[in-house]
Write a protein that holds these residues in place. Structure first.
Motif, PDB file in Angstrom:
ATOM      1  N   PHE A  74      22.622  29.081 -38.857  1.00  0.00           N
ATOM      2  CA  PHE A  74      22.151  30.278 -38.161  1.00  0.00           C
ATOM      3  C   PHE A  74      23.310  30.987 -37.452  1.00  0.00           C
ATOM      4  CE2 PHE A  74      20.613  32.085 -34.083  1.00  0.00           C
ATOM      5  CZ  PHE A  74      19.935  33.179 -34.601  1.00  0.00           C
ATOM      6  N   GLN A  75      24.158  30.213 -36.778  1.00  0.00           N
ATOM      7  CA  GLN A  75      25.298  30.790 -36.047  1.00  0.00           C
ATOM      8  C   GLN A  75      26.234  31.533 -36.993  1.00  0.00           C
ATOM      9  OE1 GLN A  75      27.228  27.858 -33.528  1.00  0.00           O
ATOM     10  NE2 GLN A  75      25.246  27.005 -32.926  1.00  0.00           N
ATOM     11  N   GLN A  76      26.451  30.952 -38.172  1.00  0.00           N
ATOM     12  CA  GLN A  76      27.324  31.591 -39.146  1.00  0.00           C
ATOM     13  C   GLN A  76      26.723  32.921 -39.625  1.00  0.00           C
ATOM     14  OE1 GLN A  76      28.128  29.174 -42.585  1.00  0.00           O
ATOM     15  NE2 GLN A  76      29.642  30.603 -43.433  1.00  0.00           N
ATOM     16  N   ALA A  77      25.418  32.920 -39.900  1.00  0.00           N
ATOM     17  CA  ALA A  77      24.748  34.139 -40.351  1.00  0.00           C
ATOM     18  C   ALA A  77      24.738  35.185 -39.242  1.00  0.00           C
ATOM     19  CB  ALA A  77      23.323  33.821 -40.794  1.00  0.00           C
ATOM     20  N   LEU A  78      24.570  34.734 -37.994  1.00  0.00           N
ATOM     21  CA  LEU A  78      24.563  35.650 -36.850  1.00  0.00           C
ATOM     22  C   LEU A  78      25.911  36.350 -36.707  1.00  0.00           C
ATOM     23  CD1 LEU A  78      23.068  36.707 -34.303  1.00  0.00           C
ATOM     24  CD2 LEU A  78      24.021  34.728 -33.073  1.00  0.00           C
ATOM     25  N   MET A  79      26.983  35.611 -36.871  1.00  0.00           N
ATOM     26  CA  MET A  79      28.307  36.192 -36.749  1.00  0.00           C
ATOM     27  C   MET A  79      28.588  37.160 -37.899  1.00  0.00           C
ATOM     28  SD  MET A  79      31.114  36.648 -35.183  1.00  0.00           S
ATOM     29  CE  MET A  79      30.954  35.414 -33.860  1.00  0.00           C
ATOM     30  N   GLN A  80      28.167  36.800 -39.097  1.00  0.00           N
ATOM     31  CA  GLN A  80      28.415  37.653 -40.258  1.00  0.00           C
ATOM     32  C   GLN A  80      27.590  38.939 -40.198  1.00  0.00           C
ATOM     33  OE1 GLN A  80      27.551  35.131 -43.612  1.00  0.00           O
ATOM     34  NE2 GLN A  80      29.585  34.161 -43.617  1.00  0.00           N
ATOM     35  N   GLY A  83      12.005  30.073 -33.599  1.00  0.00           N
ATOM     36  CA  GLY A  83      11.181  31.037 -34.310  1.00  0.00           C
ATOM     37  C   GLY A  83      11.988  31.861 -35.298  1.00  0.00           C
ATOM     38  N   ILE A  84      13.180  32.293 -34.874  1.00  0.00           N
ATOM     39  CA  ILE A  84      14.040  33.075 -35.755  1.00  0.00           C
ATOM     40  C   ILE A  84      14.504  32.237 -36.938  1.00  0.00           C
ATOM     41  CG2 ILE A  84      16.232  34.310 -35.931  1.00  0.00           C
ATOM     42  CD1 ILE A  84      15.911  35.044 -32.973  1.00  0.00           C
ATOM     43  N   LYS A  85      14.901  31.001 -36.666  1.00  0.00           N
ATOM     44  CA  LYS A  85      15.375  30.120 -37.727  1.00  0.00           C
ATOM     45  C   LYS A  85      14.279  29.846 -38.748  1.00  0.00           C
ATOM     46  CE  LYS A  85      17.407  26.449 -36.176  1.00  0.00           C
ATOM     47  NZ  LYS A  85      17.664  25.335 -35.232  1.00  0.00           N
ATOM     48  N   LEU A 117      24.166  36.450 -28.069  1.00  0.00           N
ATOM     49  CA  LEU A 117      22.770  36.620 -28.452  1.00  0.00           C
ATOM     50  C   LEU A 117      21.849  36.294 -27.280  1.00  0.00           C
ATOM     51  CD1 LEU A 117      20.539  37.103 -30.560  1.00  0.00           C
ATOM     52  CD2 LEU A 117      20.704  34.676 -31.164  1.00  0.00           C
ATOM     53  N   ARG A 118      22.195  35.230 -26.555  1.00  0.00           N
ATOM     54  CA  ARG A 118      21.370  34.865 -25.403  1.00  0.00           C
ATOM     55  C   ARG A 118      21.399  35.968 -24.341  1.00  0.00           C
ATOM     56  NH1 ARG A 118      20.383  29.195 -22.428  1.00  0.00           N
ATOM     57  NH2 ARG A 118      19.221  30.013 -20.642  1.00  0.00           N
ATOM     58  N   ASN A 119      22.557  36.554 -24.119  1.00  0.00           N
ATOM     59  CA  ASN A 119      22.649  37.630 -23.139  1.00  0.00           C
ATOM     60  C   ASN A 119      21.768  38.815 -23.538  1.00  0.00           C
ATOM     61  OD1 ASN A 119      24.431  36.263 -21.469  1.00  0.00           O
ATOM     62  ND2 ASN A 119      26.261  37.108 -22.472  1.00  0.00           N
TER      63      ASN A 119
END
Length: 295
Positions: free
Chosen positions: A64-70, A51-53, A79-81
């Motif tokens: 997505f992982q790269q954007a999340l880290m940045q 849904g987020i993607k 993020l899961r936690n």
């Protein structure tokens, strides 16, 4: 906004007790959720990610992982936690708290009857006015100017009695801004009308034209156009409003009671005496802040 180290330390001292108290409550709820067997499954987590993607137009997990880290400085595991923590809190609140909060129709009606003033439309008046302003001189209002204005107001009133339309007379002679509307003002909540005018209106019948009355602005001639009595809104019209208000109040109280019960059952081992002191210092304010939402 702290601009010095001293201001920053003071700001931290002020906010820490509430932050620590809230963190303890959240930890207790999360732990309770785990003990009740709630968890974020791989499938649920993946659905949330998808849904987020989709919402943010990420084509791949890597993007997505790269954007999340940045943006957040978080890994996928972190993020899961965070998501699981929020899910556990929501699940406990939904199942353990909200399901216990109910409001029957008879309870809603009882609240309506006991608080009828809260659901009553105020008394209103609609009127027309003619104002003959009394000019002020250096020494204050002169007797001559006052008498002249009073006489002019009475002449306007007599023109109405002679058959002229009040609105037309108002347009011709009134000094009030309402003259552009034929002197018409309202409907007005009677509570916001000054005492002098209220006293005049209280004795009038609809369509009656009162003798000139002195106000700080000058002499007024009033005609009562309409009056509405205080009227309770029908129960059916305010049922949802009552439901939302009372349900929210009960939900907060049940939430507070649930947290108190978790605290009583918990074994909290403090590793830092200063944080423990901060936690305990917030206790006198905690319940009221939860009830009012921190307002």
């Amino acid at each position: 906004r702290a601009t010095t180290d001293a201001e920053l330390r003071q700001a931290l001292l002020e906010v820490t007790p509430k932050v620590i108290s809230t963190a303890v409550d959240e930890l207790l709820i999360v732990e309770q959720g785990r003990q009740l067997g709630y968890q974020l499954s791989d499938e649920q987590f993946q659905d949330l990610l998808n849904g987020i993607k989709e919402e943010n137009n990420f084509a791949t997990d890597e993007e997505f992982q790269q954007a999340l880290m940045q943006a957040e400085g978080m890994t996928m595991d972190e993020l899961r936690n965070v998501m699981e923590r929020q899910m556990l809190i929501n699940q406990v609140q939904q199942v353990e708290i909200l399901r216990k909060v109910t409001l029957t129709d008879s309870e809603a009606r009882e609240h309506y009857n006991n608080n009828l003033d809260d659901f009553t439309e105020p008394e209103t008046v609609t009127m027309r006015e003619i104002l003959i302003r009394v000019p002020e001189s250096v020494g204050g209002v002169s007797v001559v100017a006052d008498e002249s204005a009073k006489r002019e107001a009475e002449e306007a009133r007599q023109r109405i009695f002679a058959g002229e339309d009040f609105a037309l007379v108002a347009v011709a002679v009134s000094d009030a801004a309402s003259k552009a509307n034929g002197g018409l003002i309202g409907p007005l909540d009677l509570a916001f009308v000054n005492d002098t005018v209220q006293a005049v209106l209280a004795t009038m019948e609809v369509d009656e034209v009162a003798p000139p009355v002195r106000t700080p602005a000058g002499y007024h001639v009033f005609q009562l156009v309409a009056r509405t009595e205080p009227t309770p809104r029908p129960f059916e019209e305010v049922r949802d409003t009552i439901g939302n208000s009372v349900f929210s109040e009960r939900r907060v109280k049940e939430y507070l009671s649930y947290l108190d019960r978790l605290r009583e059952e918990a074994d909290i081992d403090w590793k830092d005496d200063l944080l423990k002191q901060a936690f305990e210092s917030y206790e006198p304010h905690r319940a009221q802040d939860i009830i009012t939402g921190g307002q």
